[in-house]
Write a protein that holds these residues in place. Structure first.
Motif, short mmCIF file in Angstrom:
data_model
loop_
_atom_site.label_atom_id
_atom_site.label_comp_id
_atom_site.label_asym_id
_atom_site.label_seq_id
_atom_site.Cartn_x
_atom_site.Cartn_y
_atom_site.Cartn_z
N GLY A 47 5.77 5.85 3.48
CA GLY A 47 4.65 4.93 3.32
C GLY A 47 3.40 5.71 2.93
O GLY A 47 3.42 6.94 2.75
N ARG A 48 2.31 5.01 2.83
CA ARG A 48 1.04 5.61 2.44
C ARG A 48 -0.06 5.13 3.37
O ARG A 48 0.12 4.16 4.12
CB ARG A 48 0.71 5.24 0.98
CG ARG A 48 1.81 5.61 -0.02
CD ARG A 48 1.38 5.36 -1.44
NE ARG A 48 0.46 6.38 -1.94
CZ ARG A 48 0.84 7.56 -2.42
NH1 ARG A 48 2.11 7.90 -2.46
NH2 ARG A 48 -0.07 8.42 -2.85
N HIS A 49 -1.20 5.82 3.33
CA HIS A 49 -2.36 5.36 4.08
C HIS A 49 -2.80 4.00 3.54
O HIS A 49 -2.49 3.62 2.40
CB HIS A 49 -3.51 6.36 3.97
CG HIS A 49 -3.26 7.65 4.68
ND1 HIS A 49 -3.00 7.71 6.03
CD2 HIS A 49 -3.22 8.93 4.23
CE1 HIS A 49 -2.84 8.97 6.39
NE2 HIS A 49 -2.96 9.74 5.31
N TYR A 50 -3.57 3.25 4.34
CA TYR A 50 -4.05 1.95 3.90
C TYR A 50 -4.92 2.07 2.65
O TYR A 50 -5.02 1.13 1.86
CB TYR A 50 -4.84 1.27 5.03
CG TYR A 50 -3.98 0.94 6.23
CD1 TYR A 50 -2.90 0.05 6.12
CD2 TYR A 50 -4.21 1.52 7.47
CE1 TYR A 50 -2.11 -0.24 7.21
CE2 TYR A 50 -3.42 1.23 8.57
CZ TYR A 50 -2.37 0.35 8.42
OH TYR A 50 -1.58 0.05 9.50
N SER A 51 -5.53 3.21 2.46
CA SER A 51 -6.33 3.45 1.25
C SER A 51 -5.48 3.65 0.01
O SER A 51 -5.98 3.64 -1.11
CB SER A 51 -7.19 4.70 1.45
OG SER A 51 -6.36 5.85 1.57
N GLY A 52 -4.16 3.83 0.21
CA GLY A 52 -3.26 4.15 -0.89
C GLY A 52 -2.98 5.62 -1.02
O GLY A 52 -2.12 6.04 -1.80
N GLY A 53 -3.69 6.46 -0.26
CA GLY A 53 -3.50 7.90 -0.34
C GLY A 53 -2.19 8.36 0.28
O GLY A 53 -1.62 7.70 1.15
N LYS A 54 -1.74 9.52 -0.15
CA LYS A 54 -0.50 10.11 0.35
C LYS A 54 -0.66 10.55 1.80
O LYS A 54 -1.72 11.05 2.20
CB LYS A 54 -0.12 11.31 -0.52
CG LYS A 54 1.16 12.02 -0.09
CD LYS A 54 1.42 13.23 -0.98
CE LYS A 54 2.66 14.00 -0.51
NZ LYS A 54 2.90 15.20 -1.34
N ILE A 55 0.40 10.39 2.59
CA ILE A 55 0.40 10.84 3.97
C ILE A 55 1.08 12.20 4.05
O ILE A 55 2.23 12.36 3.63
CB ILE A 55 1.15 9.85 4.89
CG1 ILE A 55 0.41 8.50 4.91
CG2 ILE A 55 1.27 10.40 6.30
CD1 ILE A 55 1.15 7.41 5.66
N GLY A 56 0.37 13.19 4.57
CA GLY A 56 0.97 14.49 4.87
C GLY A 56 1.63 15.17 3.71
O GLY A 56 1.12 15.19 2.59
N GLU A 57 2.83 15.69 3.97
CA GLU A 57 3.54 16.54 3.02
C GLU A 57 4.71 15.86 2.34
O GLU A 57 5.44 16.50 1.58
CB GLU A 57 4.03 17.81 3.75
CG GLU A 57 2.91 18.60 4.40
CD GLU A 57 3.42 19.78 5.21
OE1 GLU A 57 4.59 20.18 5.00
OE2 GLU A 57 2.66 20.31 6.03
#
Length: 364
Positions: free
Chosen positions: A258-268
């Motif tokens: 999944g991704r952050h609510y902002s659409g950004g990538k989570i972790g690695e």
């Protein structure tokens, strides 16, 4: 064969209630409203003598009779009802008939905000009151805000208590063993860490931690083989079902589906050495809450299957198979924000519809 009195309890529970039909892979099942009139109900706990308990997040506990009449219980600890916090889970342990003790998880006020805590109390059913109330555990101070309390509690085969703690909105803390955030804990019924926990060697790690790297686990249960299952919220995608094992790291927020609510990538990414993979994940998120492993012959075809409520899409997910897969969505007008799912003593399936403010029973 089930005990007749248990059967009579659940027959009595339906008196005056309106039965509906729930379509399923087993054909049409009976859906019955057992009790209603609750505000933000969160958990169910079954008692002897044909009664059960219901928590409300706003800080109320109710005793409910088989006919659906409910009575408010007095004597609760001070509950900090803010955001997602409040009075959350309730556990009626296996030795209740001897001790009269119950356990509750709740948000407790702390110097910098509030944190998940566990209380033990004696329940006087006749007086509808709690006595000898004691907070036996609370997470290390330092969290703030009203998010991600986790807060399911389950009794292990050895009688110890397992408690889920969310990351409290502080993502990196789920990888920090010096905090309780983002973990599953194992404690004794007195509140202390149990011998055999993985991080009791005198390090800076919190001795109560059983597993870590969790985001916000809101469902947890043991299966008949003694394995511990938990379901946790992802961010935008990445809700996970995990088989929780001693000392394991489940990756949040280093790895996630999944991704952050902002659409950004989570972790690695989705995988990293030394971090566990989920048994199942959802993308998009279903917002899971409540988990039950079915172990009865009333629905023999569903033996060993996992049932999880969806807060977002208003259904009960049934998962099955060696490679755990969602095989069915049990859905009706009454499955609105399913907050808890439980197997009753007679093998019927009960759930909380948060939006309906009601408890429902699924039977054949």
């Amino acid at each position: 064969m089930r005990v007749l009195l248990i059967g009579l309890f659940f027959m009595a529970s339906t008196i005056g209630a309106t039965a509906q039909t729930l379509q399923s892979s087993l054909g049409d099942l009976t859906l019955t409203r057992i009790a209603s009139g609750f505000k933000t109900p969160w958990a169910i706990g079954f008692l002897p003598e044909n009664q059960f308990l219901v928590t409300e997040r706003r800080g109320r506990l109710y005793l409910v009779d088989p006919n659906g009449s409910k009575y408010r219980i007095s004597g609760l600890p001070n509950v900090e009802a803010e955001g997602q916090g409040g009075l959350l889970d309730v556990l009626v342990p296996g030795d209740f008939a001897i001790t009269q003790n119950i356990f509750m998880t709740f948000a407790k006020k702390q110097p910098r905000g509030s944190g998940t805590a566990v209380a033990r109390a004696r329940l006087d059913v006749n007086k509808r009151a709690l006595t000898e109330v004691e907070t036996i555990f609370e997470i290390a101070e330092g969290s703030s805000g009203g998010r991600h309390f986790g807060s399911r509690i389950a009794e292990g085969p050895d009688g110890s208590l397992y408690v889920t703690i969310g990351d409290r909105g502080d993502r990196p803390s789920a990888q920090n063993l010096a905090t309780h955030n983002g973990s599953v804990l194992r404690i004794a019924k007195s509140g202390e860490a149990v011998d055999g926990n993985p991080f009791t060697g005198g390090t800076s790690a919190q001795a109560e931690i059983w597993s870590y790297g969790h985001r916000n686990p809101q469902g947890m249960a043991f299966d008949q083989s003694g394995r511990l299952w938990a379901v946790e919220h992802g961010a935008r995608g990445g809700d996970e079902v995990n088989l929780v094992r001693r000392g394991k790291n489940y990756g949040w927020p280093v790895i996630a589906y999944g991704r952050h609510y902002s659409g950004g990538k989570i972790g690695e990414g989705t995988r990293k050495a030394g971090m566990e993979q989920p048994e199942h994940f959802w993308d998009p998120s279903i917002a899971p809450s409540g988990l039950m492993v079915y172990e009865d012959d009333l629905f023999d075809e569903w033996q060993g299957d996992i049932f999880i409520g969806s807060l977002k899409f208003d259904y009960i997910s049934r998962l099955s198979g060696a490679n755990l897969t969602e095989v069915e969505a049990l859905k009706s007008a009454e499955t609105k924000r399913v907050r808890d799912v439980r197997q009753a003593p007679d093998g019927t399936i009960w759930f909380i519809s948060e939006d309906r403010g009601a408890i429902f029973q699924i039977s054949r």
